[in-house]
Design a protein around this motif. Structure first.
Motif, mmCIF file in Angstrom:
data_model
loop_
_atom_site.group_PDB
_atom_site.id
_atom_site.type_symbol
_atom_site.label_atom_id
_atom_site.label_comp_id
_atom_site.label_asym_id
_atom_site.label_seq_id
_atom_site.Cartn_x
_atom_site.Cartn_y
_atom_site.Cartn_z
ATOM 1 N N SER A 1 2.825 -0.752 -17.084
ATOM 2 C CA SER A 1 1.367 0.264 -15.592
ATOM 3 C C SER A 1 1.231 -1.529 -15.668
ATOM 4 C CB SER A 1 -0.101 0.691 -16.388
ATOM 5 O OG SER A 1 0.717 2.226 -16.606
ATOM 6 N N TYR A 2 0.396 -2.691 -16.350
ATOM 7 C CA TYR A 2 -0.050 -4.053 -16.220
ATOM 8 C C TYR A 2 0.953 -4.321 -15.591
ATOM 9 C CZ TYR A 2 -4.531 -2.416 -18.120
ATOM 10 O OH TYR A 2 -5.913 -2.359 -18.247
ATOM 11 N N PRO B 1 4.764 -6.424 -8.788
ATOM 12 C CA PRO B 1 5.575 -5.796 -8.015
ATOM 13 C C PRO B 1 7.226 -5.854 -6.972
ATOM 14 C CG PRO B 1 4.269 -7.376 -6.489
ATOM 15 C CD PRO B 1 4.550 -7.092 -7.853
ATOM 16 N N GLU C 1 -2.756 4.570 -13.596
ATOM 17 C CA GLU C 1 -4.169 4.250 -12.748
ATOM 18 C C GLU C 1 -4.681 3.237 -13.426
ATOM 19 O OE1 GLU C 1 -8.036 4.216 -9.807
ATOM 20 O OE2 GLU C 1 -7.590 5.480 -11.064
ATOM 21 N N VAL C 2 -4.330 1.514 -12.405
ATOM 22 C CA VAL C 2 -5.456 0.401 -13.370
ATOM 23 C C VAL C 2 -6.509 -0.377 -12.730
ATOM 24 C CG1 VAL C 2 -4.943 -2.288 -13.114
ATOM 25 C CG2 VAL C 2 -3.047 -0.758 -13.684
ATOM 26 N N ALA D 1 2.536 -3.472 -11.731
ATOM 27 C CA ALA D 1 1.119 -3.692 -11.419
ATOM 28 C C ALA D 1 1.346 -5.476 -10.963
ATOM 29 C CB ALA D 1 -0.230 -3.977 -11.920
ATOM 30 N N SER D 2 0.976 -6.100 -11.910
ATOM 31 C CA SER D 2 1.283 -7.377 -11.334
ATOM 32 C C SER D 2 2.829 -7.912 -10.896
ATOM 33 C CB SER D 2 0.644 -8.617 -12.668
ATOM 34 O OG SER D 2 1.801 -8.641 -13.871
ATOM 35 N N ARG E 1 2.930 5.497 -14.322
ATOM 36 C CA ARG E 1 1.857 4.094 -14.346
ATOM 37 C C ARG E 1 0.641 4.605 -14.456
ATOM 38 N NH1 ARG E 1 4.016 0.068 -9.413
ATOM 39 N NH2 ARG E 1 1.949 -0.626 -9.690
ATOM 40 N N GLN F 1 -9.592 -1.185 -10.695
ATOM 41 C CA GLN F 1 -9.923 -2.595 -10.529
ATOM 42 C C GLN F 1 -11.523 -2.552 -10.178
ATOM 43 O OE1 GLN F 1 -8.206 -5.031 -10.316
ATOM 44 N NE2 GLN F 1 -5.729 -3.982 -10.466
#
Lengths: 276, 276, 276
Positions: free
Chosen positions: C110-111, C117, C171-172, C114-115, C169, C174
């Motif tokens: 997931s992380y 895309p 949810e990261v 997220a970084s 994924r 924020q």
């Protein structure tokens, strides 16, 4: 294939694996690696585990057998669980069809020898392959590590010592058929609490005539399992369940929990299998 | 010999060892290895241990000294037990007759410096060998790892910073002779519960005139040992016993048990030796 | 520079890292390494950690993201925290600008996603890259390890399986701005008891307009920190303190103690930052 694993351009480094009960908090293992690299700086050293319970030869024997077979032919496996270090117990070099094993002669190679009846067994006696000053308390560093390193430089096995035919072996318990039930035991409890037994899929099929999951029933302690699953998440959460694992052995587990805690089982616990 | 360890066909990979208190559950050590391999992908990285008790400089110093000497000449040893990271404490590069050591200037190299009085000691100041952005909390990754990797590429030591002559050293306690008794202390307790002392075989012979096992008596806490054994299994089970270990140090042990629990000893505990 | 890190004389070995929840006491990891070396004996295998709490995908995801970025481009990262092994969950090959990642499709990446895309995401389906007999309980050994080894031999990614666009994924979270306070949470507790948060220095500067230590105030549980420190030893002993850590994240710590015990915080605990 883009590149061959046996590329011509360079010789692959020889692999030496280490399995001990030395733990990670001391520098015993680091010292062994230093000795190996001082003799063969090209060796690729791989840790199998160093967390065998202290002095537990049976646990070490099982895990050595389980892990060693996944390495490429020619791998040199060093195993040191050695409560009798410095005594009369002999150091061994055992050569099977695929591997070399260096270990104390105390039963640590029992499973290897059981599955490799034609292995060449030698007593390690050639002092030119040991450190200059072999002490009486740390043969892992002073004897097994340097001998493994010299072996990785293609020294012939007959230079390491004479053949022997009476290595120490503990009895490898085989599951028994009792009144239509196949009775085995727990060999190992892994980090997830799974109970690995000595009952193989092959043996199940031979003894009971089937490994069809729906027909197989397993009993351990006072708990019953009515069916074999195909994978962990296939079982209801927090109940005892069973499957054939990645080493083709019957394994009891608990999805989202620990089977060892659920049934309070220990290594050696009796396991019964029957067909409904 | 079938193959020379210094075979012509390829240069052996440079060895970089790591000793830290970072533990195995985080990725501090993995990050250091990534940085090293980004600079020198041919480095052979070996873990000494990462389980030094958190911030325990003395424990790290002892184990670094114990393990490092078993590596081949040219090995680069990186040691990071560093509660003062980011403060004024200096980073060091110490070069002895055989090795390089990179470590914070906080006493971690005390045993190394005590046994290598002519070592070259430099403060690591050359920022071109550090990561671009050196933070204030993780010099293992940002400073020591990259400096070690550049050193493994044969950068000369004088490029790393100026010589200094006042490194931080804690007092290395030497055993003392008191009324005919040699008085030392427990340096380290290993994973088997063995008590390793600072009393060497050499010192025993010099101070007491003999190391003949039958004549040497050891006292720790309220327990007495009347004889030195040759190896662990040589002693009666579950009693306190003593021997000279693989590092030539007096060690107290308990065959089939743990000496530390038997006598409730801790690091620093007083140990007396006399001759009968 | 004395020697180039990209010396002409030899191709650097490809790097394969491993991150799992398999622990050190079993031989799961050793078996994976054996499989890798059987396919590519030149691979340099590096452990990130194997002590991810069992089945804790979020913990694994964070540490994988933290460590992987420190490796050189081309590194192959294998991550296995896989409670759903054998079920319908897919195995993935994700290729970013710098790395390959092989992992189960359960949020572990997931992380990374997220970084990154624009990462190429593939389902691993090409059975010629798996072990001959892929079981249902140990894809680390039977599927991810061999696929990584083949990838390290420069097999093209499109040979491993089709592109997909719907990886699992989680949810990261924020950090959010609430009434002038930046509110985040504890992502990870490291071996020293430090509390690493999801609040980055960049975000602090953007949201609050400053990262000047004297003006930043942090609240966790019922404890307040009035200033940001520059390094650990910069704070008074045994009190809660805060700094921006080596990954540019806000971190709560306790000089000469453990922040997690001091404030009884757990992963996910709320952290508030405001400017005075």
């Amino acid at each position: 294939m883009a590149r061959s694993p046996d590329s011509l351009e360079s010789v692959p480094p020889p692999i030496i694996t280490l399995l001990t009960d030395f733990g990670a908090a001391d520098v015993f293992v680091g010292s062994m690696k230093g000795v190996i690299l001082g003799i063969n700086p090209h060796a690729q050293i791989i840790d199998l585990t160093h967390d065998i319970p202290a002095h537990n030869i049976r646990a070490g024997a099982y895990l050595l057998h389980s892990a060693s077979s996944h390495f490429p032919p020619g791998t040199i496996h060093v195993a040191v669980v050695d409560p009798g270090v410095g005594s009369e117990r002999r150091p061994l070099l055992v050569t099977t069809r695929s591997y070399h094993f260096l270990a104390p002669d105390n039963g640590l190679l029992s499973y290897i020898l059981a599955s490799e009846p034609k292995a060449e067994i030698r007593e390690l006696t050639a002092k030119q392959y040991f450190l200059g000053t072999v002490g009486s308390t740390f043969h892992g560093r002073d004897l097994f590590a340097p001998a493994a390193a010299w072996l990785s430089l293609d020294e012939p096995t007959d230079a390491f010592g004479p053949k022997i035919d009476n290595p120490v072996r503990f009895e490898v318990h085989q599951p028994q058929l009792e009144e239509g039930r196949l009775v085995g035991e727990v060999l190992h409890i892994d980090r997830f609490g799974n109970l690995i037994t000595n009952i193989s899929q092959t043996l199940l099929r031979e003894a009971l005539g089937t490994v069809e999951g729906a027909k197989v029933q397993v009993r351990i302690k006072n708990a019953d399992v009515q069916v074999l699953r195909h994978f962990y998440a296939d079982a209801p959460p927090r109940t005892l369940a069973a499957l054939i694992n990645s080493d083709n052995l019957l394994e009891l587990f608990c999805n989202q929990g620990r089977a060892d805690e659920l049934v309070k089982a220990e290594i050696g616990a009796r396991v019964e299998v029957r067909v409904s």
